[in-house]
Design a protein around this motif. Structure first.
Motif, PDB file in Angstrom:
ATOM      1  N   GLU A  87       3.000 -18.876  25.152  1.00  0.00           N
ATOM      2  CA  GLU A  87       2.706 -19.444  26.465  1.00  0.00           C
ATOM      3  C   GLU A  87       2.749 -18.368  27.542  1.00  0.00           C
ATOM      4  O   GLU A  87       3.704 -17.592  27.624  1.00  0.00           O
ATOM      5  CB  GLU A  87       3.723 -20.531  26.783  1.00  0.00           C
ATOM      6  CG  GLU A  87       3.568 -21.160  28.161  1.00  0.00           C
ATOM      7  CD  GLU A  87       4.701 -22.121  28.504  1.00  0.00           C
ATOM      8  OE1 GLU A  87       5.654 -22.228  27.702  1.00  0.00           O
ATOM      9  OE2 GLU A  87       4.642 -22.769  29.572  1.00  0.00           O
ATOM     10  N   LYS A 115      15.790 -24.720  32.020  1.00  0.00           N
ATOM     11  CA  LYS A 115      15.809 -26.004  31.324  1.00  0.00           C
ATOM     12  C   LYS A 115      15.835 -25.750  29.817  1.00  0.00           C
ATOM     13  O   LYS A 115      15.469 -24.655  29.366  1.00  0.00           O
ATOM     14  CB  LYS A 115      14.560 -26.809  31.668  1.00  0.00           C
ATOM     15  CG  LYS A 115      14.281 -26.948  33.156  1.00  0.00           C
ATOM     16  CD  LYS A 115      12.932 -27.604  33.396  1.00  0.00           C
ATOM     17  CE  LYS A 115      12.596 -27.679  34.868  1.00  0.00           C
ATOM     18  NZ  LYS A 115      11.256 -28.285  35.104  1.00  0.00           N
ATOM     19  N   SER A 116      16.190 -26.752  29.072  1.00  0.00           N
ATOM     20  CA  SER A 116      16.236 -26.591  27.614  1.00  0.00           C
ATOM     21  C   SER A 116      14.862 -26.221  27.056  1.00  0.00           C
ATOM     22  O   SER A 116      14.761 -25.470  26.085  1.00  0.00           O
ATOM     23  CB  SER A 116      16.751 -27.861  26.954  1.00  0.00           C
ATOM     24  OG  SER A 116      15.950 -28.971  27.304  1.00  0.00           O
ATOM     25  N   GLU A 117      13.819 -26.703  27.696  1.00  0.00           N
ATOM     26  CA  GLU A 117      12.465 -26.389  27.213  1.00  0.00           C
ATOM     27  C   GLU A 117      12.049 -24.954  27.500  1.00  0.00           C
ATOM     28  O   GLU A 117      10.980 -24.513  27.083  1.00  0.00           O
ATOM     29  CB  GLU A 117      11.434 -27.360  27.793  1.00  0.00           C
ATOM     30  CG  GLU A 117      11.494 -27.522  29.288  1.00  0.00           C
ATOM     31  CD  GLU A 117      12.277 -28.764  29.688  1.00  0.00           C
ATOM     32  OE1 GLU A 117      13.379 -28.999  29.136  1.00  0.00           O
ATOM     33  OE2 GLU A 117      11.802 -29.489  30.588  1.00  0.00           O
ATOM     34  N   ASP A 118      12.874 -24.204  28.209  1.00  0.00           N
ATOM     35  CA  ASP A 118      12.611 -22.780  28.414  1.00  0.00           C
ATOM     36  C   ASP A 118      13.077 -21.952  27.219  1.00  0.00           C
ATOM     37  O   ASP A 118      12.856 -20.730  27.185  1.00  0.00           O
ATOM     38  CB  ASP A 118      13.324 -22.281  29.672  1.00  0.00           C
ATOM     39  CG  ASP A 118      12.736 -22.865  30.946  1.00  0.00           C
ATOM     40  OD1 ASP A 118      13.524 -23.225  31.848  1.00  0.00           O
ATOM     41  OD2 ASP A 118      11.497 -22.952  31.033  1.00  0.00           O
ATOM     42  N   THR A 119      13.718 -22.578  26.280  1.00  0.00           N
ATOM     43  CA  THR A 119      14.187 -21.863  25.093  1.00  0.00           C
ATOM     44  C   THR A 119      13.019 -21.293  24.307  1.00  0.00           C
ATOM     45  O   THR A 119      12.004 -21.965  24.098  1.00  0.00           O
ATOM     46  CB  THR A 119      14.999 -22.819  24.194  1.00  0.00           C
ATOM     47  OG1 THR A 119      16.197 -23.192  24.881  1.00  0.00           O
ATOM     48  CG2 THR A 119      15.368 -22.168  22.874  1.00  0.00           C
ATOM     49  N   GLY A 120      13.179 -20.062  23.875  1.00  0.00           N
ATOM     50  CA  GLY A 120      12.132 -19.419  23.100  1.00  0.00           C
ATOM     51  C   GLY A 120      12.326 -17.924  23.064  1.00  0.00           C
ATOM     52  O   GLY A 120      13.304 -17.393  23.603  1.00  0.00           O
ATOM     53  N   SER A 180       2.974 -24.247  35.833  1.00  0.00           N
ATOM     54  CA  SER A 180       3.983 -24.810  34.927  1.00  0.00           C
ATOM     55  C   SER A 180       5.380 -24.246  35.184  1.00  0.00           C
ATOM     56  O   SER A 180       6.380 -24.920  34.911  1.00  0.00           O
ATOM     57  CB  SER A 180       3.576 -24.563  33.477  1.00  0.00           C
ATOM     58  OG  SER A 180       3.446 -23.179  33.233  1.00  0.00           O
ATOM     59  N   THR A 190      18.047 -18.837  24.946  1.00  0.00           N
ATOM     60  CA  THR A 190      18.436 -20.172  24.516  1.00  0.00           C
ATOM     61  C   THR A 190      19.109 -20.879  25.684  1.00  0.00           C
ATOM     62  O   THR A 190      20.102 -20.375  26.224  1.00  0.00           O
ATOM     63  CB  THR A 190      19.400 -20.113  23.323  1.00  0.00           C
ATOM     64  OG1 THR A 190      18.766 -19.418  22.242  1.00  0.00           O
ATOM     65  CG2 THR A 190      19.765 -21.519  22.859  1.00  0.00           C
ATOM     66  N   SER A 247      21.751 -27.693  27.107  1.00  0.00           N
ATOM     67  CA  SER A 247      21.949 -28.732  28.129  1.00  0.00           C
ATOM     68  C   SER A 247      23.348 -29.309  28.046  1.00  0.00           C
ATOM     69  O   SER A 247      24.106 -29.016  27.147  1.00  0.00           O
ATOM     70  CB  SER A 247      20.910 -29.837  27.935  1.00  0.00           C
ATOM     71  OG  SER A 247      20.983 -30.351  26.639  1.00  0.00           O
ATOM     72  N   ALA A 260       8.002 -20.755  21.863  1.00  0.00           N
ATOM     73  CA  ALA A 260       9.003 -21.670  21.332  1.00  0.00           C
ATOM     74  C   ALA A 260       8.691 -21.940  19.860  1.00  0.00           C
ATOM     75  O   ALA A 260       7.543 -21.791  19.433  1.00  0.00           O
ATOM     76  CB  ALA A 260       8.994 -22.973  22.122  1.00  0.00           C
ATOM     77  N   LYS A 304       5.312 -23.479  18.395  1.00  0.00           N
ATOM     78  CA  LYS A 304       4.333 -23.570  19.482  1.00  0.00           C
ATOM     79  C   LYS A 304       3.594 -22.251  19.650  1.00  0.00           C
ATOM     80  O   LYS A 304       4.045 -21.205  19.206  1.00  0.00           O
ATOM     81  CB  LYS A 304       5.016 -23.971  20.779  1.00  0.00           C
ATOM     82  CG  LYS A 304       5.609 -25.378  20.748  1.00  0.00           C
ATOM     83  CD  LYS A 304       6.085 -25.790  22.125  1.00  0.00           C
ATOM     84  CE  LYS A 304       6.593 -27.217  22.120  1.00  0.00           C
ATOM     85  NZ  LYS A 304       7.046 -27.660  23.471  1.00  0.00           N
TER      86      LYS A 304
END
Length: 128
Positions: free
Chosen positions: A46, A87-92, A63, A125, A128, A40, A43
């Motif tokens: 991951e 989820k939006s946090e899966d964007t990357g 996770s 991307t 939400s 991301a 970051k």
């Protein structure tokens, strides 16, 4: 030298699903344990999971456990990352990676430094 190429990225609504594929040229994917990573913005890369050369063993970190699945096709030409309940946090940017010099049933490592070859990445991307 094997070259990896990811495909299947794109934009998806939260809660949706996406499948990413990793294909190889210049070598057979069955020669390598494979891993998936994502990065991301701002970051570190991951770890998302790994699959053994023979496809029998997989490991998915807590996770993302339950939402991500890694598989190989029977011919061993493609390694896939199936993602659900995004989820939006899966964007990357999502990367596949190959680790050489591993036993047939051995999983790949859990850090980027364990891997020898990388694809160029594909953007995912999640809105939400």
């Amino acid at each position: 030298q094997v070259q990896l190429a990811e495909s299947g990225g794109g934009s998806v609504q939260a809660g949706g699903s996406l499948r990413l594929d990793c294909a190889a040229s210049g070598g057979a994917l069955t020669t390598y344990a494979m891993g998936w990573f994502r990065q991301a913005p701002g970051k570190e890369r991951e770890f998302l999971g790994t699959i053994s050369r023979n496809g029998v063993r997989t490991f998915i970190p807590d996770s993302v456990l339950g939402r991500l699945t890694i598989s190989r096709d029977k011919a061993g030409n493609t390694v896939s990352l199936q993602m659900t309940a995004l989820k939006s946090e899966d964007t990357g940017v999502y990367y596949c990676a190959a680790q050489a010099r591993v036993l047939t049933a051995a999983l790949g490592g859990r850090v980027p430094e364990d891997y020898d070859y990388w694809g160029q990445g594909t953007q995912v991307t999640v809105s939400s």
